[in-house]
Design a protein around this motif. Structure first.
Motif, PDB file in Angstrom:
ATOM      1  N   ARG A 145       3.174 -15.538 -13.781  1.00 33.32           N
ATOM      2  CA  ARG A 145       4.209 -14.601 -13.321  1.00 33.32           C
ATOM      3  C   ARG A 145       3.939 -14.167 -11.882  1.00 33.32           C
ATOM      4  O   ARG A 145       4.855 -14.048 -11.067  1.00 33.32           O
ATOM      5  CB  ARG A 145       4.289 -13.392 -14.254  1.00 33.32           C
ATOM      6  CG  ARG A 145       4.804 -13.727 -15.655  1.00 33.32           C
ATOM      7  CD  ARG A 145       4.798 -12.499 -16.553  1.00 33.32           C
ATOM      8  NE  ARG A 145       5.771 -11.503 -16.133  1.00 33.32           N
ATOM      9  CZ  ARG A 145       7.052 -11.515 -16.476  1.00 33.32           C
ATOM     10  NH1 ARG A 145       7.520 -12.489 -17.254  1.00 33.32           N
ATOM     11  NH2 ARG A 145       7.876 -10.575 -16.075  1.00 33.32           N
ATOM     12  N   ARG A 146       2.660 -13.900 -11.584  1.00 35.94           N
ATOM     13  CA  ARG A 146       2.322 -13.509 -10.210  1.00 35.94           C
ATOM     14  C   ARG A 146       2.610 -14.654  -9.230  1.00 35.94           C
ATOM     15  O   ARG A 146       3.053 -14.414  -8.099  1.00 35.94           O
ATOM     16  CB  ARG A 146       0.856 -13.091 -10.125  1.00 35.94           C
ATOM     17  CG  ARG A 146       0.592 -11.713 -10.709  1.00 35.94           C
ATOM     18  CD  ARG A 146      -0.761 -11.186 -10.292  1.00 35.94           C
ATOM     19  NE  ARG A 146      -1.852 -11.964 -10.878  1.00 35.94           N
ATOM     20  CZ  ARG A 146      -2.404 -11.691 -12.043  1.00 35.94           C
ATOM     21  NH1 ARG A 146      -1.964 -10.653 -12.770  1.00 35.94           N
ATOM     22  NH2 ARG A 146      -3.401 -12.418 -12.514  1.00 35.94           N
ATOM     23  N   LEU A 147       2.364 -15.880  -9.687  1.00 37.93           N
ATOM     24  CA  LEU A 147       2.667 -17.026  -8.822  1.00 37.93           C
ATOM     25  C   LEU A 147       4.166 -17.137  -8.545  1.00 37.93           C
ATOM     26  O   LEU A 147       4.588 -17.416  -7.416  1.00 37.93           O
ATOM     27  CB  LEU A 147       2.158 -18.314  -9.476  1.00 37.93           C
ATOM     28  CG  LEU A 147       0.641 -18.528  -9.466  1.00 37.93           C
ATOM     29  CD1 LEU A 147       0.279 -19.792 -10.244  1.00 37.93           C
ATOM     30  CD2 LEU A 147       0.115 -18.617  -8.034  1.00 37.93           C
ATOM     31  N   VAL A 148       4.978 -16.905  -9.587  1.00 39.30           N
ATOM     32  CA  VAL A 148       6.425 -16.955  -9.391  1.00 39.30           C
ATOM     33  C   VAL A 148       6.875 -15.864  -8.430  1.00 39.30           C
ATOM     34  O   VAL A 148       7.697 -16.095  -7.526  1.00 39.30           O
ATOM     35  CB  VAL A 148       7.152 -16.830 -10.743  1.00 39.30           C
ATOM     36  CG1 VAL A 148       8.659 -16.657 -10.530  1.00 39.30           C
ATOM     37  CG2 VAL A 148       6.890 -18.053 -11.607  1.00 39.30           C
ATOM     38  N   VAL A 149       6.327 -14.667  -8.617  1.00 35.50           N
ATOM     39  CA  VAL A 149       6.688 -13.554  -7.725  1.00 35.50           C
ATOM     40  C   VAL A 149       6.278 -13.871  -6.293  1.00 35.50           C
ATOM     41  O   VAL A 149       7.054 -13.678  -5.341  1.00 35.50           O
ATOM     42  CB  VAL A 149       6.031 -12.248  -8.207  1.00 35.50           C
ATOM     43  CG1 VAL A 149       6.163 -11.160  -7.136  1.00 35.50           C
ATOM     44  CG2 VAL A 149       6.672 -11.782  -9.514  1.00 35.50           C
ATOM     45  N   SER A 150       5.045 -14.351  -6.126  1.00 40.52           N
ATOM     46  CA  SER A 150       4.572 -14.677  -4.775  1.00 40.52           C
ATOM     47  C   SER A 150       5.424 -15.773  -4.141  1.00 40.52           C
ATOM     48  O   SER A 150       5.778 -15.693  -2.954  1.00 40.52           O
ATOM     49  CB  SER A 150       3.107 -15.118  -4.828  1.00 40.52           C
ATOM     50  OG  SER A 150       2.286 -14.084  -5.335  1.00 40.52           O
ATOM     51  N   ALA A 151       5.742 -16.807  -4.941  1.00 35.54           N
ATOM     52  CA  ALA A 151       6.574 -17.886  -4.417  1.00 35.54           C
ATOM     53  C   ALA A 151       7.959 -17.375  -4.038  1.00 35.54           C
ATOM     54  O   ALA A 151       8.518 -17.757  -2.999  1.00 35.54           O
ATOM     55  CB  ALA A 151       6.684 -19.005  -5.449  1.00 35.54           C
ATOM     56  N   GLY A 152       8.523 -16.499  -4.871  1.00 37.33           N
ATOM     57  CA  GLY A 152       9.847 -15.950  -4.566  1.00 37.33           C
ATOM     58  C   GLY A 152       9.848 -15.143  -3.292  1.00 37.33           C
ATOM     59  O   GLY A 152      10.752 -15.273  -2.450  1.00 37.33           O
ATOM     60  N   ILE A 153       8.836 -14.292  -3.106  1.00 37.41           N
ATOM     61  CA  ILE A 153       8.755 -13.503  -1.877  1.00 37.41           C
ATOM     62  C   ILE A 153       8.545 -14.423  -0.675  1.00 37.41           C
ATOM     63  O   ILE A 153       9.126 -14.211   0.401  1.00 37.41           O
ATOM     64  CB  ILE A 153       7.624 -12.456  -1.989  1.00 37.41           C
ATOM     65  CG1 ILE A 153       7.983 -11.425  -3.069  1.00 37.41           C
ATOM     66  CG2 ILE A 153       7.385 -11.768  -0.647  1.00 37.41           C
ATOM     67  CD1 ILE A 153       6.889 -10.414  -3.331  1.00 37.41           C
ATOM     68  N   GLY A 154       7.726 -15.476  -0.863  1.00 36.48           N
ATOM     69  CA  GLY A 154       7.533 -16.445   0.223  1.00 36.48           C
ATOM     70  C   GLY A 154       8.828 -17.139   0.613  1.00 36.48           C
ATOM     71  O   GLY A 154       9.121 -17.318   1.801  1.00 36.48           O
ATOM     72  N   VAL A 155       9.611 -17.533  -0.397  1.00 38.43           N
ATOM     73  CA  VAL A 155      10.899 -18.168  -0.119  1.00 38.43           C
ATOM     74  C   VAL A 155      11.814 -17.199   0.633  1.00 38.43           C
ATOM     75  O   VAL A 155      12.504 -17.592   1.588  1.00 38.43           O
ATOM     76  CB  VAL A 155      11.567 -18.636  -1.427  1.00 38.43           C
ATOM     77  CG1 VAL A 155      13.025 -19.035  -1.186  1.00 38.43           C
ATOM     78  CG2 VAL A 155      10.793 -19.806  -2.019  1.00 38.43           C
ATOM     79  N   ALA A 156      11.822 -15.945   0.223  1.00 38.77           N
ATOM     80  CA  ALA A 156      12.647 -14.948   0.911  1.00 38.77           C
ATOM     81  C   ALA A 156      12.228 -14.790   2.367  1.00 38.77           C
ATOM     82  O   ALA A 156      13.070 -14.691   3.269  1.00 38.77           O
ATOM     83  CB  ALA A 156      12.568 -13.611   0.178  1.00 38.77           C
ATOM     84  N   LEU A 157      10.916 -14.790   2.620  1.00 37.94           N
ATOM     85  CA  LEU A 157      10.423 -14.660   3.996  1.00 37.94           C
ATOM     86  C   LEU A 157      10.834 -15.866   4.839  1.00 37.94           C
ATOM     87  O   LEU A 157      11.292 -15.717   5.977  1.00 37.94           O
ATOM     88  CB  LEU A 157       8.898 -14.514   3.986  1.00 37.94           C
ATOM     89  CG  LEU A 157       8.351 -13.183   3.463  1.00 37.94           C
ATOM     90  CD1 LEU A 157       6.838 -13.264   3.298  1.00 37.94           C
ATOM     91  CD2 LEU A 157       8.707 -12.048   4.423  1.00 37.94           C
ATOM     92  N   VAL A 158      10.656 -17.071   4.281  1.00 38.61           N
ATOM     93  CA  VAL A 158      11.015 -18.288   5.018  1.00 38.61           C
ATOM     94  C   VAL A 158      12.514 -18.331   5.293  1.00 38.61           C
ATOM     95  O   VAL A 158      12.954 -18.653   6.410  1.00 38.61           O
ATOM     96  CB  VAL A 158      10.567 -19.533   4.234  1.00 38.61           C
ATOM     97  CG1 VAL A 158      11.140 -20.802   4.867  1.00 38.61           C
ATOM     98  CG2 VAL A 158       9.051 -19.616   4.189  1.00 38.61           C
ATOM     99  N   CYS A 159      13.309 -17.989   4.266  1.00 39.15           N
ATOM    100  CA  CYS A 159      14.768 -17.997   4.447  1.00 39.15           C
ATOM    101  C   CYS A 159      15.198 -16.984   5.503  1.00 39.15           C
ATOM    102  O   CYS A 159      16.100 -17.241   6.306  1.00 39.15           O
ATOM    103  CB  CYS A 159      15.468 -17.709   3.127  1.00 39.15           C
ATOM    104  SG  CYS A 159      15.397 -19.071   1.936  1.00 39.15           S
ATOM    105  N   ALA A 160      14.562 -15.819   5.509  1.00 44.80           N
ATOM    106  CA  ALA A 160      14.909 -14.799   6.499  1.00 44.80           C
ATOM    107  C   ALA A 160      14.562 -15.265   7.904  1.00 44.80           C
ATOM    108  O   ALA A 160      15.355 -15.115   8.844  1.00 44.80           O
ATOM    109  CB  ALA A 160      14.183 -13.493   6.168  1.00 44.80           C
TER     110      ALA A 160
END
Length: 658
Positions: A76-91
């Protein structure tokens, strides 16, 4: 999502949505200003943001679905971290794409990456756009995502206050429907999501020859294989030297001799008044490397996204310099920009130019003068020392004139090495080509600027850059005059392509086939041409330059050259145009009429220059023009099919030989 990590992820999606909508507002404002609109519009921004909001909602739904199916805390932490990373890259990419749009007027795509040689072709424009404010804007995008994630992480009840992703999907769908119904161009660049555009374009294949041409009638791709008609000027300038000056981004419509409102190039105006001015010469593709192949090897472009010089720099078509070298001429190519772009240096070296120098050779501390002819320094005594001192002074002048920045030097830095090269073997006929750079975006000015376009800052810089190119032209001609060589020299001044400043809703070049981008100047000057008509309305193309020069010098025209002498008795009143920047455009100039089509050969516009020289009245929807449009469609399709096949065969043979 109830845990702290899930709340942070929800906040990251919120921050990403804020960043995407804010950047969409900037894109909408930039697109409106480019077409003379009012700029920022909140309603238009919200409607145009539907793809951005839909992207955020889909990412949130995907992350939520994964979290609902995963129970292990580590995963779950990996999914959360990956999601936040994707949001940062997209931004961050959203901010980058917005700056690219503001600079180039189009989203970044795989096609642009290919055409610009990995962005090297637009490096100067992008570097000029780098400011402290823009860097701060780029950094602010991921900062907003981080701040929103931190804000949500500290608030246990935030999940109940945020709209569910499905509600965002529904709202995006509603915005899409309204946008399609109300926006004048619902699928335009100001609406499309940059992430989807880039990913889709990277997966898009280069089709090579357009499929639509397969069943079209074919016509000869040029003059190869046909008997060339005689020219009344053939051989009239036999033995003359040749000087070619190519003015970067110099559209004919910006020059006084072609009807421009401001005389930014008085030396060119004088040359045009005393020489032969061609009113209707076309760059077949508004791109420097394509113009290089057309001007110096009489080779029309193809529909590939990579230029001929980059794909096959040693393509087996003789160059103008090859023909003149065989006749005993020496040759030099000088450019104040960077010739490493698009295989240009290799192409020039493979097509007859014995010396090729660019900004990398001319920058202070890096000057590498063209090799002297054998025995050029052999003379001793005062004469030899005088020549050596003259060269040292030329190098000092070159360094003084040079301007570092954006990989280029000032255009006037070309004068000293050009004249120095002429002095090395003045008894031998010569072909120097001098190609400027300052009028290319970002329009570098090294001298105090005049107020020539008070309502358009970029156009003002551009017109002042043309003034600097004109000063360079005047100094080179004065150098020839001082040496007693001018009256024995055919002077050719032309442009590689034009430049647009919003006349048809686009800026810069490579975006359209309007005259602002494809109509280029051409002047031929020589004392023996004074009896010729001074202004010619001949429809011509850049591929006609090399055959024209060879014709005037009385030299044989290479069999594979596709152009014809502009002085030929019989000439087709045709010009074929192609543009493959952010989309593929095809054009046909037939007499006074210009037809434009998209890559599916659907008509885009039809203009008649007799009563509409500014291309304002589109006649393509007039039922009376349907037959003419159908004939033009068949003709341009046939030309493109024949041209692509012709070039592909040459490329295959050239690459195989390499």
């Amino acid at each position: 999502m109830t845990g702290a990590g899930e709340r942070a992820l929800a906040g990251a999606w919120l921050g990403l949505a804020i960043v995407l909508v804010a950047n969409r507002a900037r894109v909408v404002a930039a697109a409106a200003q480019a077409t003379g609109g009012a700029g920022f519009s909140p309603v238009r921004t919200l409607l145009a943001s539907y793809q951005d909001l839909l992207l955020v909602a889909l990412l949130a739904i995907a992350a939520g679905a994964a979290l609902r199916r995963i129970e292990r805390p580590l995963l779950r932490r990996l999914v959360v971290s990956a999601g936040i990373g994707v949001a940062l890259v997209c931004a961050l990419y959203s901010a980058i794409a917005t700056e690219v749009f503001a600079t180039l007027g189009t989203p970044l795509t795989g096609r642009i990456l290919a055409l610009s040689d990995g962005l090297r072709g637009v490096r100067a424009s992008l570097l000029a756009a780098v400011t402290a404010e823009r860097v701060a804007t780029l950094l602010a995008a991921p900062a907003v995502v981080c701040a929103a994630a931190a804000w949500a992480w500290r608030r246990p009840g935030i999940a109940r206050r945020l709209p569910p992703p499905r509600a965002i999907v529904a709202a995006s769908a509603a915005c899409a429907v309204i946008a399609v119904a109300t926006l004048p161009e619902p699928a335009s660049d100001e609406v499309v999501n940059p992430h989807v555009v880039l990913l889709a374009s990277l997966l898009e294949r280069d089709p090579g020859r357009l499929a639509a041409t397969a069943s079209a009638p074919r016509i000869p791709s040029g003059a190869q294989g046909t008997e060339r008609p005689p020219s009344p000027r053939g051989g009239s300038l036999a033995g003359s030297n040749v000087l070619v000056v190519v003015l970067e981004s110099a559209g004919a419509k910006h020059l006084a001799a072609w009807g421009g409102h401001v005389d930014t190039m008085p030396e060119l105006t004088r040359l045009a008044r005393d020489g032969v001015l061609f009113e209707r010469i076309h760059a077949q593709q508004p791109r420097s490397s394509a113009a290089m192949a057309s001007l110096f090897s009489s080779l029309s472009p193809w529909s590939r996204r990579r230029s001929i010089p980059r794909v096959a720099p040693a393509i087996a078509v003789p160059g103008l310099a090859d023909v003149l070298t065989t006749a005993g001429y020496r040759s030099l190519f000088l450019h104040s920009g960077d010739l490493s772009f698009d295989g240009e240096r290799d192409f020039l070296a493979a097509h007859g130019f014995s010396s090729v120098l660019d900004a990398n050779d001319l920058l202070p501390g890096r000057a590498r003068p063209a090799a002297a002819s054998p025995g050029a320094d052999a003379a001793g005594g005062d004469a030899g020392e005088a020549r050596r001192e003259a060269r040292r002074e030329a190098r000092r002048a070159r360094r003084k004139a040079a301007r570092q920045g954006f990989g280029q030097v000032a255009d006037r830095a070309l004068v000293a090495p050009a004249l120095e090269w002429l002095d090395r073997d003045p008894a031998k006929p010569f072909l120097p080509v001098v190609w400027t750079i300052q009028a290319h975006h970002p329009y570098v000015n090294t001298q105090p600027a005049l107020d020539l376009a008070p309502h358009d800052v970029e156009r003002n810089h551009y017109l002042n850059a043309l003034r600097e190119a004109d000063r360079m032209l005047a100094e080179v001609l004065d150098g020839l005059r001082t040496r007693g060589l001018l009256d024995a020299t055919l002077v050719v001044v032309t442009g590689d392509h034009g430049e647009a400043f919003g006349e048809q809703g686009v800026r810069f070049h490579g975006r359209s086939l309007y005259d602002e981008e494809v109509l280029v100047p051409l002047v031929l000057w020589h004392p023996l041409l004074h009896s010729a008509p001074r202004r010619l309305g001949t429809v011509g193309q850049q591929i006609d330059l090399a055959p024209t020069v060879a014709d005037l010098l009385g030299l044989d025209v290479a069999d594979l050259w596709q152009g014809r002498s502009l002085f030929a008795v019989e000439r087709p009143d045709r010009a074929y145009l192609v543009n493959v920047f952010d989309r593929t455009l095809l054009g046909l100039v037939a007499g006074d009429r210009k037809f434009m089509f998209d890559e599916h050969l659907e008509p885009l516009a039809l203009y008649d220059r007799r009563d509409d020289p500014d291309e304002r009245r589109d006649r393509s929807r007039d039922p009376a023009e349907s037959a003419a449009i159908a004939a033009a469609r068949a003709e341009i399709a046939g030309w493109l099919g024949a041209q692509d096949a012709f070039v592909e065969d040459l490329v295959a043979r050239s690459v195989g030989r390499e």
